[in-house]
Design a protein around this motif. Structure first.
Motif, PDB file in Angstrom:
ATOM      1  N   ILE A  35      59.128  32.234  44.059  1.00 21.70           N
ATOM      2  CA  ILE A  35      57.879  31.899  43.372  1.00 21.70           C
ATOM      3  C   ILE A  35      56.971  33.116  43.257  1.00 21.70           C
ATOM      4  CG2 ILE A  35      55.754  30.584  43.556  1.00 21.70           C
ATOM      5  CD1 ILE A  35      57.344  28.428  44.927  1.00 21.70           C
ATOM      6  N   VAL A  36      56.799  33.784  44.359  1.00 21.14           N
ATOM      7  CA  VAL A  36      55.850  34.885  44.369  1.00 21.14           C
ATOM      8  C   VAL A  36      56.554  36.179  44.005  1.00 21.14           C
ATOM      9  CG1 VAL A  36      54.186  36.166  45.755  1.00 21.14           C
ATOM     10  CG2 VAL A  36      54.566  33.738  46.184  1.00 21.14           C
ATOM     11  N   LYS A  37      56.050  36.874  43.023  1.00 19.28           N
ATOM     12  CA  LYS A  37      56.649  38.135  42.592  1.00 19.28           C
ATOM     13  C   LYS A  37      56.596  39.134  43.737  1.00 19.28           C
ATOM     14  CE  LYS A  37      55.992  41.874  39.235  1.00 19.28           C
ATOM     15  NZ  LYS A  37      55.120  42.357  38.155  1.00 19.28           N
ATOM     16  N   GLN A  38      57.753  39.748  44.037  1.00 14.14           N
ATOM     17  CA  GLN A  38      57.805  40.756  45.088  1.00 14.14           C
ATOM     18  C   GLN A  38      57.113  42.021  44.604  1.00 14.14           C
ATOM     19  OE1 GLN A  38      59.008  40.337  48.211  1.00 14.14           O
ATOM     20  NE2 GLN A  38      59.098  38.212  47.578  1.00 14.14           N
ATOM     21  N   ARG A  39      56.188  42.486  45.382  1.00  9.11           N
ATOM     22  CA  ARG A  39      55.442  43.662  44.979  1.00  9.11           C
ATOM     23  C   ARG A  39      55.901  44.864  45.791  1.00  9.11           C
ATOM     24  NH1 ARG A  39      51.716  39.863  45.895  1.00  9.11           N
ATOM     25  NH2 ARG A  39      50.736  40.973  47.584  1.00  9.11           N
ATOM     26  N   MET A 123      47.971  39.405  56.411  1.00  5.34           N
ATOM     27  CA  MET A 123      47.811  40.573  57.270  1.00  5.34           C
ATOM     28  C   MET A 123      47.245  41.766  56.492  1.00  5.34           C
ATOM     29  SD  MET A 123      48.365  39.918  60.372  1.00  5.34           S
ATOM     30  CE  MET A 123      49.326  39.085  61.648  1.00  5.34           C
ATOM     31  N   LYS A 124      47.617  41.902  55.230  1.00  3.37           N
ATOM     32  CA  LYS A 124      47.058  42.978  54.402  1.00  3.37           C
ATOM     33  C   LYS A 124      45.544  42.781  54.240  1.00  3.37           C
ATOM     34  CE  LYS A 124      51.267  43.730  51.691  1.00  3.37           C
ATOM     35  NZ  LYS A 124      51.897  43.524  50.361  1.00  3.37           N
ATOM     36  N   LYS A 125      45.154  41.539  54.029  1.00  3.67           N
ATOM     37  CA  LYS A 125      43.728  41.240  53.917  1.00  3.67           C
ATOM     38  C   LYS A 125      43.012  41.537  55.229  1.00  3.67           C
ATOM     39  CE  LYS A 125      40.526  37.422  53.017  1.00  3.67           C
ATOM     40  NZ  LYS A 125      40.406  35.977  52.658  1.00  3.67           N
ATOM     41  N   LEU A 126      43.623  41.129  56.348  1.00  3.07           N
ATOM     42  CA  LEU A 126      43.038  41.391  57.660  1.00  3.07           C
ATOM     43  C   LEU A 126      42.915  42.891  57.893  1.00  3.07           C
ATOM     44  CD1 LEU A 126      42.087  40.327  60.435  1.00  3.07           C
ATOM     45  CD2 LEU A 126      44.474  40.423  61.176  1.00  3.07           C
ATOM     46  N   ASN A 127      43.937  43.638  57.493  1.00  2.00           N
ATOM     47  CA  ASN A 127      43.926  45.087  57.670  1.00  2.00           C
ATOM     48  C   ASN A 127      42.792  45.736  56.886  1.00  2.00           C
ATOM     49  OD1 ASN A 127      45.347  47.621  58.590  1.00  2.00           O
ATOM     50  ND2 ASN A 127      45.479  47.923  56.373  1.00  2.00           N
ATOM     51  N   LYS A 128      42.597  45.280  55.656  1.00  7.30           N
ATOM     52  CA  LYS A 128      41.498  45.812  54.845  1.00  7.30           C
ATOM     53  C   LYS A 128      40.150  45.511  55.494  1.00  7.30           C
ATOM     54  CE  LYS A 128      39.275  47.437  51.286  1.00  7.30           C
ATOM     55  NZ  LYS A 128      39.181  48.898  51.071  1.00  7.30           N
ATOM     56  N   ALA A 129      39.995  44.286  55.987  1.00 10.85           N
ATOM     57  CA  ALA A 129      38.747  43.910  56.655  1.00 10.85           C
ATOM     58  C   ALA A 129      38.547  44.707  57.938  1.00 10.85           C
ATOM     59  CB  ALA A 129      38.755  42.411  56.951  1.00 10.85           C
ATOM     60  N   LEU A 130      39.643  44.969  58.643  1.00  9.39           N
ATOM     61  CA  LEU A 130      39.568  45.749  59.881  1.00  9.39           C
ATOM     62  C   LEU A 130      39.111  47.174  59.592  1.00  9.39           C
ATOM     63  CD1 LEU A 130      40.170  45.711  62.945  1.00  9.39           C
ATOM     64  CD2 LEU A 130      42.530  46.353  62.397  1.00  9.39           C
ATOM     65  N   ASN A 131      39.664  47.774  58.542  1.00 12.73           N
ATOM     66  CA  ASN A 131      39.207  49.106  58.136  1.00 12.73           C
ATOM     67  C   ASN A 131      37.706  49.105  57.860  1.00 12.73           C
ATOM     68  OD1 ASN A 131      41.856  50.050  58.189  1.00 12.73           O
ATOM     69  ND2 ASN A 131      42.189  49.636  56.019  1.00 12.73           N
ATOM     70  N   ALA A 379      37.743  27.186  42.927  1.00 16.66           N
ATOM     71  CA  ALA A 379      36.790  28.100  43.559  1.00 16.66           C
ATOM     72  C   ALA A 379      37.487  28.951  44.612  1.00 16.66           C
ATOM     73  CB  ALA A 379      35.643  27.306  44.184  1.00 16.66           C
ATOM     74  N   TYR A 380      38.372  28.312  45.387  1.00 16.35           N
ATOM     75  CA  TYR A 380      39.132  29.055  46.398  1.00 16.35           C
ATOM     76  C   TYR A 380      40.035  30.094  45.742  1.00 16.35           C
ATOM     77  CZ  TYR A 380      42.574  30.210  49.933  1.00 16.35           C
ATOM     78  OH  TYR A 380      43.404  30.906  50.782  1.00 16.35           O
ATOM     79  N   SER A 381      40.716  29.713  44.664  1.00 13.09           N
ATOM     80  CA  SER A 381      41.671  30.623  44.023  1.00 13.09           C
ATOM     81  C   SER A 381      40.966  31.855  43.464  1.00 13.09           C
ATOM     82  CB  SER A 381      42.444  29.893  42.924  1.00 13.09           C
ATOM     83  OG  SER A 381      41.614  29.557  41.830  1.00 13.09           O
ATOM     84  N   LYS A 382      39.765  31.680  42.945  1.00 13.87           N
ATOM     85  CA  LYS A 382      39.005  32.827  42.433  1.00 13.87           C
ATOM     86  C   LYS A 382      38.665  33.793  43.572  1.00 13.87           C
ATOM     87  CE  LYS A 382      35.746  32.125  39.388  1.00 13.87           C
ATOM     88  NZ  LYS A 382      34.554  31.564  38.702  1.00 13.87           N
ATOM     89  N   LYS A 383      38.267  33.232  44.687  1.00 16.28           N
ATOM     90  CA  LYS A 383      37.949  34.059  45.857  1.00 16.28           C
ATOM     91  C   LYS A 383      39.205  34.764  46.359  1.00 16.28           C
ATOM     92  CE  LYS A 383      35.866  33.482  50.473  1.00 16.28           C
ATOM     93  NZ  LYS A 383      35.282  32.497  51.410  1.00 16.28           N
ATOM     94  N   HIS A 384      40.328  34.050  46.357  1.00 17.32           N
ATOM     95  CA  HIS A 384      41.601  34.618  46.816  1.00 17.32           C
ATOM     96  C   HIS A 384      42.028  35.768  45.907  1.00 17.32           C
ATOM     97  CE1 HIS A 384      45.525  34.441  48.883  1.00 17.32           C
ATOM     98  NE2 HIS A 384      46.016  34.788  47.696  1.00 17.32           N
ATOM     99  N   VAL A 385      41.931  35.576  44.606  1.00 17.58           N
ATOM    100  CA  VAL A 385      42.336  36.609  43.649  1.00 17.58           C
ATOM    101  C   VAL A 385      41.427  37.829  43.751  1.00 17.58           C
ATOM    102  CG1 VAL A 385      42.545  37.149  41.181  1.00 17.58           C
ATOM    103  CG2 VAL A 385      43.472  35.007  42.078  1.00 17.58           C
ATOM    104  N   LYS A 386      40.155  37.614  44.005  1.00 15.36           N
ATOM    105  CA  LYS A 386      39.227  38.739  44.178  1.00 15.36           C
ATOM    106  C   LYS A 386      39.655  39.611  45.353  1.00 15.36           C
ATOM    107  CE  LYS A 386      34.332  39.854  44.929  1.00 15.36           C
ATOM    108  NZ  LYS A 386      32.962  39.301  45.131  1.00 15.36           N
ATOM    109  N   ASP A 387      39.961  38.978  46.492  1.00 16.27           N
ATOM    110  CA  ASP A 387      40.419  39.736  47.656  1.00 16.27           C
ATOM    111  C   ASP A 387      41.786  40.370  47.398  1.00 16.27           C
ATOM    112  OD1 ASP A 387      38.228  39.406  49.292  1.00 16.27           O
ATOM    113  OD2 ASP A 387      38.995  37.605  50.271  1.00 16.27           O
ATOM    114  N   LEU A 388      42.655  39.639  46.723  1.00 18.00           N
ATOM    115  CA  LEU A 388      43.987  40.158  46.407  1.00 18.00           C
ATOM    116  C   LEU A 388      43.884  41.403  45.533  1.00 18.00           C
ATOM    117  CD1 LEU A 388      47.019  39.586  46.768  1.00 18.00           C
ATOM    118  CD2 LEU A 388      46.915  38.161  44.727  1.00 18.00           C
ATOM    119  N   ASP A 397      49.136  48.938  44.229  1.00 13.94           N
ATOM    120  CA  ASP A 397      50.106  47.870  44.034  1.00 13.94           C
ATOM    121  C   ASP A 397      49.805  47.133  42.730  1.00 13.94           C
ATOM    122  OD1 ASP A 397      52.234  46.286  44.692  1.00 13.94           O
ATOM    123  OD2 ASP A 397      51.460  45.730  46.662  1.00 13.94           O
ATOM    124  N   GLU A 398      50.629  46.147  42.395  1.00 13.22           N
ATOM    125  CA  GLU A 398      50.414  45.326  41.218  1.00 13.22           C
ATOM    126  C   GLU A 398      49.992  43.922  41.615  1.00 13.22           C
ATOM    127  OE1 GLU A 398      53.945  45.258  38.912  1.00 13.22           O
ATOM    128  OE2 GLU A 398      53.945  47.408  38.485  1.00 13.22           O
TER     129      GLU A 398
END
Length: 465
Positions: A35-39, A123-131, A379-388, A397-398
């Motif tokens: 389902i999810v495109k491998q990046r 984890m990528k999101k957590l890493n960005k927030a940690l930075n 509303a959640y998906s918009k927030k998710h895509v913004k962080d993504l 990345d893509e």
């Protein structure tokens, strides 16, 4: 933000479009891991630091490891983790899940994989927030984040830390966040939470103690934006508390165990036998019900067509934007699907709607409830895509074309949900999110295909009389 259907947008869809959505939905509800495109992750920067307490502020880029062993290897895994998996394969993997043979080389490969409980995307999101937090000028935030990072590093050994070299690589290689099991399971969670479970005292199922703590960490990551995580000392204190608890539960007093991947929890996996291959899926914590309950609860009512219209907002096709703009919508064909697949009132009992596992919202869930859940999911998906978008820019990345997430907790929706949405880049900085799947997840009512087929046969028999 007010969600309304723009009058210029038509929700009429061609049969080809509907067929495409149905085909996508087949993939989603069978939970195929494609389902999810491998990046593609970018190679590590030339950072030579291998210090024990390295800083994620200094080490931001992801890296991959190529295997010199000839084995099939998950690209994110450092050598220490890959070696442990190979050892598990040799000791038990083939006996539990069988193996496949490489047609060209003749080599045997175990049909196994390491599954992240908290997903790599989270984890990528957590890493960005940690930075961000460790760069904060607010000392409470900086200190709390640093404390969490020190705790997290203690969940590994020297070999993992030295081989990881970057903060994101270390987060992806935490043994306590890895679950050894069959590869390509039917219920692959996409970018969602994928916990280990065990039988509960009441006859149902529950999360394992470690997964309970990881669930707390995952909820904090997914319920807050990168910016919110980057400026809250309270959130980092909570993250640190849950990580500390997970470490103690995982190690059980044995310091050596913290750096070792657990053997497979074979009991939590069910097998679906197929003509060409057997596929596995997790039992999870769903409440599986019997035929008599399904017979009483399934109504099969028709959806009042005049009460459905496009929810949300489509992206304009004739505008440009210098800043990020995200639009999100759910079309009527998908809203109908949410009702016909997951509510007792409108479930159709048609062959196309009966899947391997079928989950339901609570009895009494109405059309208006589903429309409200869809608005909250948008509303959640918009927030998710913004962080993504923020994370993918940092990794060069893509953006993925589709995102599937299991066990998402959204405020206002009574149960965790499984979301799948398409992402289209309409123009530079303009993205459109198309909500495709909104299903109840976690500890919810569920029926196997076998049970629903029995209810279907019973209904047909009554109609013929």
């Amino acid at each position: 933000m007010k969600y309304s259907a723009p009058s210029r947008i038509s929700d009429n869809r061609s049969s080809a479009t509907v067929q495409r959505v149905n085909q996508l939905d087949e993939k989603v509800m069978d939970n195929r891991p494609t389902i999810v495109k491998q990046r593609k992750l970018q190679e590590a920067a030339n950072n030579k630091s291998t210090a024990y307490m390295f800083s994620p502020v200094q080490l931001k880029k992801s890296h991959t490891l190529s295997s010199g062993t000839g084995m099939v290897m998950q690209r994110w895994a450092v050598k220490e983790i890959a070696d442990q998996k190979e050892s598990l394969d040799d000791n038990e993997g083939n006996n539990l899940y069988g193996f496949s043979i490489n047609v060209k080389s003749g080599e045997k490969n175990a049909n196994t994989a390491l599954h992240h409980i908290i997903s790599r995307d989270s984890m990528k999101k957590l890493n960005k927030a940690l930075n961000l937090a460790q760069s904060s000028k607010t000392m409470d935030v900086k200190n709390s984040a640093s404390k969490f990072w020190k705790t997290t590093q203690s969940a590994t050994n020297k070999e993992i830390r030295q081989q990881a070299k970057t903060s994101i690589a270390l987060l992806e290689n935490l043994p306590l966040n890895l679950s050894y099991g069959p590869k390509e399971p039917l219920d692959d969670p996409g970018t969602g939470f994928d916990p280990d479970t065990r039988p509960a005292a009441n006859g149902g199922r529950e999360l394992t103690p470690v997964s309970e703590q990881l669930a707390i960490i995952n909820e904090i990551i997914e319920s807050n934006s990168i910016s919110e995580l980057g400026k809250s000392s309270e959130l980092w204190e909570r993250l640190n508390g849950a990580m500390n608890a997970a470490i103690k539960l995982y190690a059980s007093g044995d310091k050596e165990k913290i750096s070792k991947i657990n053997p497979s929890l074979r009991e939590q996996w069910e097998i679906k036998e197929g003509e060409n291959e057997d596929r596995y899926y997790r039992k999870g914590i769903k409440n599986f019900l019997n035929e008599s309950i399904g017979e009483k609860r399934l109504k099969g009512s028709s959806i009042p067509a005049d009460e459905l219209e496009l929810i949300g907002e489509r992206a304009p096709r004739d505008e440009q934007s210098d800043k990020l703009s995200i639009y999100a919508y759910a079309e009527t064909v998908n809203l109908s699907h949410f009702l016909e697949r997951h509510t007792y009132e409108y479930f159709t009992l048609k062959d196309k709607d009966i899947k391997l596992i079928n989950t339901f919202w609570e009895e009494g869930t109405t059309l208006d409830n589903i429309k409200e859940y869809a608005r909250l999911a948008l509303a959640y998906s918009k927030k998710h895509v913004k962080d993504l978008h923020r994370v993918t820019i940092d990794l060069n990345d893509e953006m993925p074309e589709f995102v599937g997430i299991k066990n998402v907790i959204i405020q206002g929706i009574p149960k965790p949900v499984y979301l799948m949405f398409g992402i289209e880049e309409v123009d530079d900085n303009i993205f459109e999110v198309d909500l495709r799947t909104l299903a109840p997840d976690g500890k919810v009512d569920a029926y196997t295909a076998e049970i629903l087929k029995k209810v279907q046969a019973s209904r047909l028999e009554l109609q013929e009389k």
